[in-house]
Design an enzyme around this catalytic site. Structure first.
Site, PDB file in Angstrom:
ATOM      1  N   GLU A 263     -51.698 -46.983  14.321  1.00  0.00           N
ATOM      2  CA  GLU A 263     -52.970 -47.146  13.616  1.00  0.00           C
ATOM      3  C   GLU A 263     -52.774 -47.632  12.186  1.00  0.00           C
ATOM      4  OE1 GLU A 263     -51.385 -43.808  11.825  1.00  0.00           O
ATOM      5  OE2 GLU A 263     -51.593 -44.088  13.986  1.00  0.00           O
ATOM      6  N   ASP A 264     -51.644 -47.302  11.571  1.00  0.00           N
ATOM      7  CA  ASP A 264     -51.411 -47.736  10.201  1.00  0.00           C
ATOM      8  C   ASP A 264     -51.302 -49.248  10.111  1.00  0.00           C
ATOM      9  OD1 ASP A 264     -49.060 -47.718  11.656  1.00  0.00           O
ATOM     10  OD2 ASP A 264     -47.826 -46.925  10.042  1.00  0.00           O
ATOM     11  N   ALA A 265     -50.515 -49.842  11.009  1.00  0.00           N
ATOM     12  CA  ALA A 265     -50.360 -51.290  11.012  1.00  0.00           C
ATOM     13  C   ALA A 265     -51.676 -51.986  11.334  1.00  0.00           C
ATOM     14  CB  ALA A 265     -49.285 -51.699  12.022  1.00  0.00           C
TER      15      ALA A 265
END
Length: 447
Positions: A263-265
């Site tokens: 989810e960060d990317a």
């Protein structure tokens, strides 16, 4: 003729790789070398408010000290709040949180219990209620195994006003992660030292370099700040073609990235491509406290990251060995011998290559940690771990690209094209994400 062209191509790529490394080295020295002597930032009379979200699960290494750093930020207490997102009311981390809330009664801190399932990603599910009920527009999501210095919040908020090379408004502020090993005899597993050597040298150098070049999004979700008003507009509809998946157009905000493993990317990509906003690295670091990690656990962790990247950006993943100093240096050594008609020895070129990378990487480590080695034994252990990491990088990559399944906190998943995951087998009752005791994302944006 084709041998000559190949030799020039390989050596040209090696020069590019060295140049990127030098950019990362220069950026590290320029940005972080003097941060310990940097005076506290001058806050405006009415600074923006910030909601600090800490997703928790289980007990992490150094958890009390990590979480406490959120309470002691040099920022007006009326202008920030801390929300601890915990899915299970029997989670042992609650005892740590409650003791900190009791210790700092003047800080606006609370616990958000329960999760709201919007997709396969349990970190997003855990954060949803805390995110929706956050008081302020700026949201700082910071992992439970990360600590920061007291001026980090002030400098990060100021970074939203920083000028960018493209002229775009800043939509995401993040911090380069670096690893620390707390003073604990249980943390002496060799895999822990491999992880530290990797994060504090090659990973940090490339992370800083790619963000300096600003060709595309490069974000790791250890410590990120963004505006909720921005994130609520994303629906992952304008991600690069290799990362597009079928998403309902009415799903927006954090829920839009809940079906992805990393989810960060994906948040970073959406802010960059969908909203057209810039990213900024603050002049602070996210200190990641490492727990005990065996050699097998280290190798499994690296393989998992590679498989996630393979499902997201397959071309870059297949070319990844060419960014490693040992593989690239070996190819360049043979190319140089060919171009010089044997005047340059392969072994001599490899030795020079290894020494150049080692010197640069060790200085990046010094700059990030803010200290030199305290003894020859400490230096020797770090260099040994560094060399082992270099030697293991290619075999781990070969193993990783030959498969698509990953272990994700007791569950078995298959990586799909576009970064999605599909559960293929239930192997336990624990549905969480990432490493031991935390909601750490599967992917570091090192590629």
């Amino acid at each position: 003729m084709w041998q000559l062209v190949l030799a020039y191509f390989i050596f040209s790529w090696y020069i590019i790789l060295i140049s990127i490394g030098l950019i990362g080295w220069y950026g590290a020295r320029k940005r972080y070398n003097l941060r310990t002597n940097t005076p506290p930032i001058s806050l405006p009379k009415d600074p923006e408010g910030v909601s600090i979200l800490r997703p928790l699960r289980g007990l992490d290494t150094n958890m009390y000290e990590n979480l406490e750093t959120s309470f002691i930020q040099n920022y007006p207490t009326s202008k920030f709040e801390i929300i601890f997102a915990v899915a299970d009311d029997s989670d042992p981390c609650l005892a740590v949180v409650r003791s900190l809330i009791e210790k700092y009664p003047h800080v606006n801190a609370r616990i958000s219990l329960g999760e709201h399932v919007v997709g396969v990603n349990p970190k997003i599910n855990n954060l949803m209620d805390a995110y929706r009920t956050a008081k302020f527009d700026i949201v700082w999501v910071i992992d439970s195994n990360v600590s920061v210095v007291p001026d980090t919040l002030a400098r990060s908020v100021a970074s939203f006003s920083a000028p960018t090379w493209s002229g775009a408004r800043v939509g995401l502020v993040h911090h380069v992660p670096y690893a620390i090993i707390p003073d604990d005899a249980s943390n002496n597993a060799f895999g822990t030292h491999l992880e530290r050597a990797f994060l504090n040298t090659n990973h940090a150098k490339m992370y800083i370099a790619l963000n300096a070049l600003a060709i595309d999004s490069c974000v790791m979700g250890k410590s990120n700040l963004f505006r909720r008003s921005d994130i609520d507009r994303i629906n992952a509809s304008r991600l690069p073609l290799a990362q597009q998946v079928s998403l309902p157009s009415d799903v927006r905000g954090l829920a839009a990235v809940a079906k992805f493993a990393a989810e960060d990317a994906e948040i970073g990509m959406a802010v960059w491509h969908e909203l057209g906003l810039a990213h900024v690295l603050s002049a602070d670091v996210a200190a990641n406290a490492l727990g005990s990690m065996s050699l097998h656990a280290y190798a499994s962790r690296r393989a998992r990251w590679i498989r996630v990247r393979k499902g997201t950006v397959i071309a870059a993943t297949l070319l990844e060995p060419l960014t490693e100093s040992l593989v690239a240096g070996t190819l360049a050594a043979f190319a140089l011998r060919y171009l010089t008609a044997g005047a340059v020895s392969v072994w001599m070129a490899l030795l020079v290559n290894s020494l150049v990378f080692l010197v640069i990487d060790l200085d990046v480590r010094r700059v990030l940690t803010g200290r030199r080695f305290e003894s020859w034994s400490e230096a020797g252990l770090f260099v040994m771990a560094y060399m082992a990491r270099e030697l293991l990088a290619f075999p781990i990559w070969v193993y990783a690209v030959c498969g698509s399944e990953i272990d994700w906190r007791g569950e078995r998943y298959t990586m799909l094209r576009g970064g999605e995951v599909r559960k293929v087998q239930r192997r336990g009752r624990e549905p969480a994400l990432g490493g031991r005791g935390s909601y750490e994302p599967l992917l570091s944006s090192e590629s």
